[in-house]
Design a protein around this motif. Structure first.
Motif, PDB file in Angstrom:
ATOM      1  N   PHE A   4      59.673  69.904   9.196  1.00  0.00           N
ATOM      2  CA  PHE A   4      60.955  69.203   9.164  1.00  0.00           C
ATOM      3  C   PHE A   4      61.201  68.509  10.495  1.00  0.00           C
ATOM      4  O   PHE A   4      60.525  68.767  11.485  1.00  0.00           O
ATOM      5  N   VAL A   5      62.199  67.645  10.485  1.00  0.00           N
ATOM      6  CA  VAL A   5      62.726  67.021  11.696  1.00  0.00           C
ATOM      7  C   VAL A   5      64.179  67.476  11.797  1.00  0.00           C
ATOM      8  O   VAL A   5      64.910  67.500  10.808  1.00  0.00           O
ATOM      9  N   LEU A   6      64.589  67.874  12.985  1.00  0.00           N
ATOM     10  CA  LEU A   6      65.961  68.312  13.205  1.00  0.00           C
ATOM     11  C   LEU A   6      66.702  67.255  14.001  1.00  0.00           C
ATOM     12  O   LEU A   6      66.254  66.843  15.076  1.00  0.00           O
ATOM     13  N   LEU A   7      67.837  66.832  13.479  1.00  0.00           N
ATOM     14  CA  LEU A   7      68.738  65.931  14.205  1.00  0.00           C
ATOM     15  C   LEU A   7      70.029  66.681  14.462  1.00  0.00           C
ATOM     16  O   LEU A   7      70.570  67.336  13.567  1.00  0.00           O
ATOM     17  N   VAL A   8      70.515  66.621  15.681  1.00  0.00           N
ATOM     18  CA  VAL A   8      71.771  67.281  16.048  1.00  0.00           C
ATOM     19  C   VAL A   8      72.650  66.246  16.727  1.00  0.00           C
ATOM     20  O   VAL A   8      72.213  65.554  17.645  1.00  0.00           O
ATOM     21  N   ARG A   9      73.886  66.152  16.251  1.00  0.00           N
ATOM     22  CA  ARG A   9      74.824  65.185  16.814  1.00  0.00           C
ATOM     23  C   ARG A   9      76.163  65.864  17.040  1.00  0.00           C
ATOM     24  O   ARG A   9      76.738  66.455  16.124  1.00  0.00           O
ATOM     25  N   GLY A  63      63.258  67.079   5.548  1.00  0.00           N
ATOM     26  CA  GLY A  63      61.999  67.671   5.098  1.00  0.00           C
ATOM     27  C   GLY A  63      60.837  66.707   5.239  1.00  0.00           C
ATOM     28  O   GLY A  63      60.973  65.507   5.025  1.00  0.00           O
ATOM     29  N   ARG A  64      59.699  67.253   5.605  1.00  0.00           N
ATOM     30  CA  ARG A  64      58.461  66.482   5.751  1.00  0.00           C
ATOM     31  C   ARG A  64      57.396  67.042   4.825  1.00  0.00           C
ATOM     32  O   ARG A  64      57.435  68.222   4.475  1.00  0.00           O
ATOM     33  N   PRO A  65      56.430  66.208   4.434  1.00  0.00           N
ATOM     34  CA  PRO A  65      55.348  66.706   3.572  1.00  0.00           C
ATOM     35  C   PRO A  65      54.642  67.892   4.224  1.00  0.00           C
ATOM     36  O   PRO A  65      54.411  67.914   5.428  1.00  0.00           O
TER      37      PRO A  65
END
Length: 88
Positions: A4-9, A63-65
């Motif tokens: 996964f990639v996590l983005l936090v803002r 989500g990523r492959p």
């Protein structure tokens, strides 16, 4: 490579509530695979975000492959590492 990639803002408001968003595109797989990945991400967020999340921020897991096949302990370590990186 994490699943996964996590983005936090930071929302910048006075509310200290942490919010979570989850998205998994069709590139990851069919509907069954995407929904399974979202269920795993929800469980992961329930387990780790209360202690390690950033208050007053929105957290988005993308989500990523290959993420659905990752071992549970590897996903936990990935999220903890990503949150520590964001805190710095």
């Amino acid at each position: 490579m994490p699943g996964f990639v996590l983005l936090v803002r930071d929302r910048g408001d006075a509310d200290a509530t942490m919010r979570i968003g989850i998205t998994v595109s069709k590139k990851v797989g069919n509907a069954v695979t995407r929904n399974r990945m979202k269920r795993r991400f929800r469980a992961l967020a329930r387990e780790i975000l209360p202690q390690s999340g950033i208050h007053g921020a929105d957290h988005v897991l993308i989500g990523r492959p290959g993420g659905v096949e990752r071992d549970w302990s590897a996903l936990q370590a990935d999220l903890a590492r990503a949150l520590n990186k964001v805190r710095r």
